[in-house]
Every structure is written in C-alpha cells, then in structure tokens.
Design an enzyme around this catalytic site. Structure first.
Site, PDB file in Angstrom:
ATOM      1  N   LYS A 189       0.894  -1.180   0.000  1.00  0.00           N
ATOM      2  CA  LYS A 189       0.000   0.000   0.000  1.00  0.00           C
ATOM      3  C   LYS A 189       0.915   1.209   0.000  1.00  0.00           C
ATOM      4  O   LYS A 189       1.431   1.609   1.040  1.00  0.00           O
ATOM      5  CB  LYS A 189      -0.896  -0.018   1.242  1.00  0.00           C
ATOM      6  CG  LYS A 189      -2.213   0.746   1.108  1.00  0.00           C
ATOM      7  CD  LYS A 189      -2.077   2.232   0.841  1.00  0.00           C
ATOM      8  CE  LYS A 189      -1.814   3.056   2.075  1.00  0.00           C
ATOM      9  NZ  LYS A 189      -1.521   4.483   1.741  1.00  0.00           N
ATOM     10  N   SER A 243       5.258   7.717   9.893  1.00  0.00           N
ATOM     11  CA  SER A 243       5.356   8.502  11.124  1.00  0.00           C
ATOM     12  C   SER A 243       5.170   7.623  12.367  1.00  0.00           C
ATOM     13  O   SER A 243       4.540   6.566  12.312  1.00  0.00           O
ATOM     14  CB  SER A 243       4.286   9.591  11.108  1.00  0.00           C
ATOM     15  OG  SER A 243       3.005   8.989  11.088  1.00  0.00           O
ATOM     16  N   GLU A 265       9.467   1.303  10.978  1.00  0.00           N
ATOM     17  CA  GLU A 265      10.543   2.276  10.701  1.00  0.00           C
ATOM     18  C   GLU A 265       9.885   3.646  10.770  1.00  0.00           C
ATOM     19  O   GLU A 265       9.165   4.034   9.847  1.00  0.00           O
ATOM     20  CB  GLU A 265      11.124   2.056   9.299  1.00  0.00           C
ATOM     21  CG  GLU A 265      11.791   0.707   9.073  1.00  0.00           C
ATOM     22  CD  GLU A 265      13.160   0.601   9.727  1.00  0.00           C
ATOM     23  OE1 GLU A 265      13.598   1.570  10.379  1.00  0.00           O
ATOM     24  OE2 GLU A 265      13.769  -0.467   9.594  1.00  0.00           O
ATOM     25  N   CYS A 300      13.913  10.572   7.049  1.00  0.00           N
ATOM     26  CA  CYS A 300      13.682  10.122   8.432  1.00  0.00           C
ATOM     27  C   CYS A 300      14.911  10.314   9.312  1.00  0.00           C
ATOM     28  O   CYS A 300      14.801  10.686  10.468  1.00  0.00           O
ATOM     29  CB  CYS A 300      13.255   8.666   8.430  1.00  0.00           C
ATOM     30  SG  CYS A 300      14.425   7.592   7.574  1.00  0.00           S
ATOM     31  N   GLU A 399       9.446  16.280  14.810  1.00  0.00           N
ATOM     32  CA  GLU A 399       9.961  16.040  13.467  1.00  0.00           C
ATOM     33  C   GLU A 399       9.279  17.006  12.498  1.00  0.00           C
ATOM     34  O   GLU A 399       8.068  16.948  12.293  1.00  0.00           O
ATOM     35  CB  GLU A 399       9.656  14.588  13.070  1.00  0.00           C
ATOM     36  CG  GLU A 399      10.364  14.161  11.816  1.00  0.00           C
ATOM     37  CD  GLU A 399      10.013  12.741  11.408  1.00  0.00           C
ATOM     38  OE1 GLU A 399       8.850  12.330  11.599  1.00  0.00           O
ATOM     39  OE2 GLU A 399      10.897  12.055  10.876  1.00  0.00           O
TER      40      GLU A 399
HETATM   41  P1  NAD Z   1       2.545   8.703   7.440  1.00  0.00           P
HETATM   42  O1  NAD Z   1       2.709   7.946   8.704  1.00  0.00           O
HETATM   43  O2  NAD Z   1       1.575   9.807   7.398  1.00  0.00           O
HETATM   44  O3  NAD Z   1       2.104   7.704   6.265  1.00  0.00           O
HETATM   45  C1  NAD Z   1       2.839   6.532   5.990  1.00  0.00           C
HETATM   46  C2  NAD Z   1       1.891   5.516   5.404  1.00  0.00           C
HETATM   47  O4  NAD Z   1       0.906   5.201   6.376  1.00  0.00           O
HETATM   48  C3  NAD Z   1       1.145   6.001   4.155  1.00  0.00           C
HETATM   49  O5  NAD Z   1       1.064   4.958   3.226  1.00  0.00           O
HETATM   50  C4  NAD Z   1      -0.224   6.345   4.708  1.00  0.00           C
HETATM   51  O6  NAD Z   1      -1.267   6.219   3.756  1.00  0.00           O
HETATM   52  C5  NAD Z   1      -0.378   5.314   5.812  1.00  0.00           C
HETATM   53  N1  NAD Z   1      -1.337   5.700   6.859  1.00  0.00           N
HETATM   54  C6  NAD Z   1      -1.634   6.963   7.266  1.00  0.00           C
HETATM   55  N2  NAD Z   1      -2.591   6.917   8.226  1.00  0.00           N
HETATM   56  C7  NAD Z   1      -2.904   5.605   8.411  1.00  0.00           C
HETATM   57  C8  NAD Z   1      -3.833   4.926   9.249  1.00  0.00           C
HETATM   58  N3  NAD Z   1      -4.649   5.581  10.063  1.00  0.00           N
HETATM   59  N4  NAD Z   1      -3.874   3.572   9.194  1.00  0.00           N
HETATM   60  C9  NAD Z   1      -3.065   2.898   8.342  1.00  0.00           C
HETATM   61  N5  NAD Z   1      -2.184   3.483   7.515  1.00  0.00           N
HETATM   62  C10 NAD Z   1      -2.098   4.822   7.545  1.00  0.00           C
HETATM   63  O7  NAD Z   1       3.997   9.150   7.009  1.00  0.00           O
HETATM   64  P2  NAD Z   1       4.417   9.979   5.715  1.00  0.00           P
HETATM   65  O8  NAD Z   1       3.962  11.381   5.906  1.00  0.00           O
HETATM   66  O9  NAD Z   1       4.007   9.260   4.477  1.00  0.00           O
HETATM   67  O10 NAD Z   1       6.012   9.884   5.788  1.00  0.00           O
HETATM   68  C11 NAD Z   1       6.768  10.661   6.628  1.00  0.00           C
HETATM   69  C12 NAD Z   1       7.131   9.892   7.891  1.00  0.00           C
HETATM   70  O11 NAD Z   1       7.771   8.677   7.547  1.00  0.00           O
HETATM   71  C13 NAD Z   1       8.108  10.654   8.756  1.00  0.00           C
HETATM   72  O12 NAD Z   1       7.719  10.553  10.093  1.00  0.00           O
HETATM   73  C14 NAD Z   1       9.426   9.913   8.522  1.00  0.00           C
HETATM   74  O13 NAD Z   1      10.355  10.037   9.557  1.00  0.00           O
HETATM   75  C15 NAD Z   1       8.948   8.520   8.350  1.00  0.00           C
HETATM   76  N6  NAD Z   1       9.958   7.701   7.651  1.00  0.00           N
HETATM   77  C16 NAD Z   1      10.709   6.823   8.375  1.00  0.00           C
HETATM   78  C17 NAD Z   1      11.708   6.064   7.750  1.00  0.00           C
HETATM   79  C18 NAD Z   1      12.558   5.090   8.529  1.00  0.00           C
HETATM   80  O14 NAD Z   1      13.231   4.287   7.893  1.00  0.00           O
HETATM   81  N7  NAD Z   1      12.579   5.125   9.850  1.00  0.00           N
HETATM   82  C19 NAD Z   1      11.939   6.225   6.384  1.00  0.00           C
HETATM   83  C20 NAD Z   1      11.152   7.131   5.668  1.00  0.00           C
HETATM   84  C21 NAD Z   1      10.163   7.864   6.323  1.00  0.00           C
END
Ligand code: NAD
Length: 496
Positions: A189, A243, A265, A300, A399
């Site tokens: 997804k 996140s 992650e 991240c 963040e």
């Molecule tokens: P996000 O958490 O908003 O979304 C990530 C994914 O989760 C998306 O596919 C989104 O559709 C899904 N999602 C959102 N709400 C959901 C819910 N209620 N239930 C199930 N799935 C849901 O994050 P983002 O804005 O896409 O990405 C940025 C974040 O990702 C930052 O916090 C960053 O630090 C983190 N990140 C971490 C790593 C790592 O390796 N640690 C790498 C890249 C990004």
C-alpha cells in the site's frame, strides 16, 4: 547516470500512467469504482486519477497472495531459481530507470537526479537479496547422538507493507526484496501522494516472471486501505515505514486482529554533534547542510538537530550558511537541481507553521525561512537555518520533515550526550571529532540505531537501518532484514 534535460522532458511528455490497482497479475479498478487525484507538487497540476482501494480490494489482494503462497509456485521454488527471476526484475528496473525516476519526481517533486539514484538503489537492493538467498544455510542443533534436530527458516506467508512518500520505491524495496527473496507473497500500500512508480513496477515484476498473485499493489488512503491491511486476519506480517503516530496504530491493529508481526521504521530527530576538534570543520559544515537539505529535508534520519561546540559556533554557522546556498529549490526536472519541491500543499503548510513556531519560541532565522517559486504553482521552501535553539523548543523536539535545521550550542562531551539523548526518537546520530576515546564513549551511550562517525552517509546494503525508542523496531537492509520475513521451525527426528 548522465541525464540530459531535453531527454527527460521528452520522455515525461510522452508517458502514460498505470493508475489501477494491481491484484493477482492484473490491473483492476477499485471494487467501489472510486478514484483519487494524484496532484504533482512540481506545478500543482493533476497527473492522473488513481484507483482508491478499500477493504474489499485488500481482501482480493490477500486472497490472491494466499492462494499462490499455498500453491508453492514461488514460496517453494528453489532459491537459485527465485534468484534468477529477481535478477531479471532488477535488470528491468534498471532498464526503466528514467521512466520510474520521472514518475517519482512528478509525484513527490524530488530532483530527477535524486529520483533516478533512488531507482538505481532499488535495483541494487533486489540484487543484494537475490545474491544472498542461495548462500544461506539452515542449522542442525548439537543434540544427543540419536537425534537430528533441524532448525530451518520458512517464509511467513502473506506480507503487507504500508510505506511513505519520501522515497516511494526505495522504502518499499527495502521490504519487497527480502520478503520476495525468502518466498513470501507481498501486498504494497504505497503512500497516497506517490502511487505511480509502484504501479509501473508491478508490470515489471510480471515481465520478470514473478508468478501472478505474488506481488500486488493496492493504492489508496491510510485509514481505509492501510488499516485494512493492518487489520486483516490473513496477513502474517506488516512492515510499516512512516510517522511514529501511525506506527503506533499498526501495533493496535495487530493486537485487535491476528497478532500479525509488525516492524516499524518511524520518525527521527537525529543529533549531529560537531566538536571543536572535528578533523575538518569545513567538511563537517558541508555535510551538515547537505545531510539536512537533501530531499528537501524529508528524510527520516536527517541530521535535524545540529549540536555545535561553543568555541567553533560562529565560524561553523558562517560556513553552514554558505553551504546552504546551493540548496535553493529549483525545477525538479532539471538535472542540475539539488533541491526540488515539498511533497504537497499540506506538508508545505506544516513546515511553514513550524518556521513560525520557531520564531515565536525565540529562535533566530539565519538563512531562508520562506516559501518561494510560487509562480510555478508548486510548493517550494528555502533551506532554513535557526540559531539559538534550545532542546526544549518544539523545533528541536518534533519532526518537522522539511528543509529546516535547528542549531543548538553545547559545552563539552557530557552536555552533548545529554542533549543528544533528550528526545523521544533514536534513529540516527553523527559525531565529528578527532578524539577516538571521546567518540567511542559517546557512540556507546547514544540511544540510536545508527551512529556515524566523521561521516554523513551509511549508504550500503550490508548494514542494518532502524531505530531505538519511538523511531520503531525491526531492521531494514542487511541480512538482519531477512529474519523479519521468515519464521523458525524445529524439526526433531528421533532415530531408532
Ligand atoms: P505517514 O505515517 O503519514 O504515512 C505513511 C503511510 O501510512 C502512508 O502509506 C499512509 O497512507 C499510511 N497511513 C496513514 N494513516 C494511516 C492509518 N490511520 N492507518 C493505516 N495506515 C495509515 O507518514 P508519511 O507522511 O508518508 O512519511 C513521513 C514519515 O515517515 C516521517 O515521520 C518519517 O520520519 C517517516 N519515515 C521513516 C523512515 C525510517 O526508515 N525510519 C523512512 C522514511 C520515512
């Protein structure tokens, strides 16, 4: 790869988009017929409308993935045969590197040079795990003489992944590659902001010879399609990158459904500690800027808290301002552009809001701070540096996920360590110093999954990536990631 602007634009203008879900080897509309708009942050224009998946689409994907897993055409295929198919998959990705890069630039506004670099890294990741799978042996335990106790690794079954937009394919391939290599079926997804490259790559998976149903993509929103995967009773493992807030939801989904394995992650607020005895102050300043502004700071493990030792503070900040200048945002499709756009309007507003918060909290802007290039219709923010930040301010604790650097001064190693660890996160840390004793002592005590010494990059597939504390748990990359897609079986044979 050498990019030529004219060729990039020519291919971009000739592209058509895969915009349906990919389930059981076919592109299909969502069961509801609903679509969502894919808007490019490069210019604010509509790229295409994409199938909006929900519970029923996820059910169909899981059913296809389970059926093929039980059939064994992938899960029980000889590892050296799976290896060859994955090599072919990697080669097809390399062959289509520019197209896939353009799709990512359109979706998230990252510079085309960085986007194609990410795609090359996806192919390298696939190759790395493909190379590994026919070289790993299982174990026989040292039991008594009339026993043969085999400890074997088996694939989990159906693996789901929910991924972010900042590295659309690369974050996915850190999961796809070890999961497929170990024989699992996979359902991705992708983030709603960036579904296009994953959909195009699913065609390449088929072309490479991965059986139907083994690789599926269900575009859609988190609270619907993402939650459906997290809550599904027949998904064995869910790999999440995103996140911290949403990561916690996946633990809840698991507990409320089938106790599926979860690896997370999540976010970071990584300290970059520069001591006065850094081997090369100039290099440390360049790396501090490059590390922070790469990918518009939407990384991240970005070094977003810069800790500078007092005696070099002024000199260091001057250099930092100079090194932030090449990061002024520009046209993401130009090969010379270093920094492109933000991912979308909402993230732009969020980052600008943090910039205002920083000012209100009493920090001082010494570079950037504004939205620019508004005429393009897209979303661009200048590389921004705050000085006089203290670690209790929101811009030091939360963040921001944008090109905003918070700089904090410190006095000596003990204080540096205290500030570094005073955070909910623990993904990454950097230390710049010539003093081996000091560096080792701090590196051991820093609570983070990675510590980089006199370096800003750990770009190698052979090392693990993942967090301590609320940056998550589990590891992507390296052989350690393979353990996340297998389960251990003991077979105990008693001889007569
Ligand atoms: P996000 O958490 O908003 O979304 C990530 C994914 O989760 C998306 O596919 C989104 O559709 C899904 N999602 C959102 N709400 C959901 C819910 N209620 N239930 C199930 N799935 C849901 O994050 P983002 O804005 O896409 O990405 C940025 C974040 O990702 C930052 O916090 C960053 O630090 C983190 N990140 C971490 C790593 C790592 O390796 N640690 C790498 C890249 C990004």
């Amino acid at each position: 790869m050498a990019l030529v602007h004219k060729e990039v634009i020519k291919l971009k203008n000739s592209l058509s988009f895969k915009n349906q879900a990919f389930i059981n080897g076919n592109f299909v509309d969502s069961v509801s017929g609903k679509v969502f708009e894919d808007i490019s942050p490069v210019d604010g224009n509509l790229v295409t409308s994409v199938a909006e998946c929900d519970i029923e689409d996820v059910n169909n994907a899981v059913s296809a993935a389970r059926t093929v897993f039980e059939k064994g055409s992938w899960s029980r295929m000889a590892p050296n045969k799976r290896k060859k198919i994955l090599f072919k998959f990697a080669n097809l990705i390399k062959k289509n590197i520019l197209e896939l890069g353009i799709l990512e630039t359109l979706d998230v506004g990252k510079p085309i040079s960085a986007a194609t670099g990410d795609i090359a890294a996806c192919a390298a990741c696939l190759n790395w795990y493909a190379e590994a799978i026919d070289k790993l042996y299982d174990d026989v335990a040292p039991t008594r003489d009339n026993i043969i106790a085999m400890i074997t690794k088996e694939p989990l079954g159906v693996v789901g992944a929910v991924t972010p937009w900042n590295y659309p394919l690369l974050m996915a391939f850190w999961k796809i590659a070890p999961a497929l290599a170990t024989g699992n079926s996979f359902i991705l997804k992708p983030a709603e902001q960036s579904p296009l490259s994953a959909l195009r790559v699913s065609e390449l998976a088929m072309e490479a010879g991965i059986p139907e149903g083994v690789f599926n993509v269900v575009p859609g929103f988190g609270p619907t399609a993402g939650k459906a995967l997290g809550m599904h009773m027949d998904v064995d493992k869910l790999g999440f990158t995103g996140s911290t807030e949403v990561g916690k939801l996946f633990l809840k989904y698991s507990g409320e459904s089938n106790m599926k394995r979860v690896s997370l992650e999540c976010g970071g607020k990584s300290p970059n500690i520069v001591f006065a005895d850094a081997p090369d102050i100039d290099l440390a300043a360049k790396n501090a800027a490059d590390g922070m502004f790469f990918n518009s700071g939407q990384v991240c493990d970005a070094p977003s808290r810069l800790l500078i030792e007092k005696p070099i503070k002024d000199e260091f900040l001057e250099k930092l301002i100079e090194y932030s200048k090449p990061w002024m945002p520009n046209d993401p499709f130009h090969p010379d552009t270093a920094m492109g756009s933000m991912v979308d309007k909402a993230q732009t507003a969020r980052v600008l809001d943090y910039i205002e918060t920083g000012k209100t909290e009493g920090a001082e802007i010494i570079a950037g701070g504004k939205q620019v290039n508004k005429d393009s219709g897209g979303y661009y923010i200048e590389p921004t540096i705050f000085k006089n930040v203290n670690n209790n301010m929101r811009i030091a604790r939360e963040e921001i996920f944008g090109p905003v650097l918070s700089t904090i001064e410190f006095d000596g190693a003990d204080q540096a360590l205290e500030i570094a660890n005073d955070t909910d996160y623990g993904l990454n840390a950097m230390i710049w110093s010539n003093d081996l004793n000091k560096v080792h002592k701090i590196a051991k005590r820093i609570k983070s999954g990675k510590v980089l010494i006199n370096s800003m990059s750990d770009g190698d597939m052979s090392v693990p990536h993942g967090g301590y504390k609320q940056s998550g748990f589990g590891r992507d990359k390296s052989l350690e990631a393979m353990g996340q897609y297998t389960q251990t079986k003991l077979t105990w044979i008693e001889l007569k």
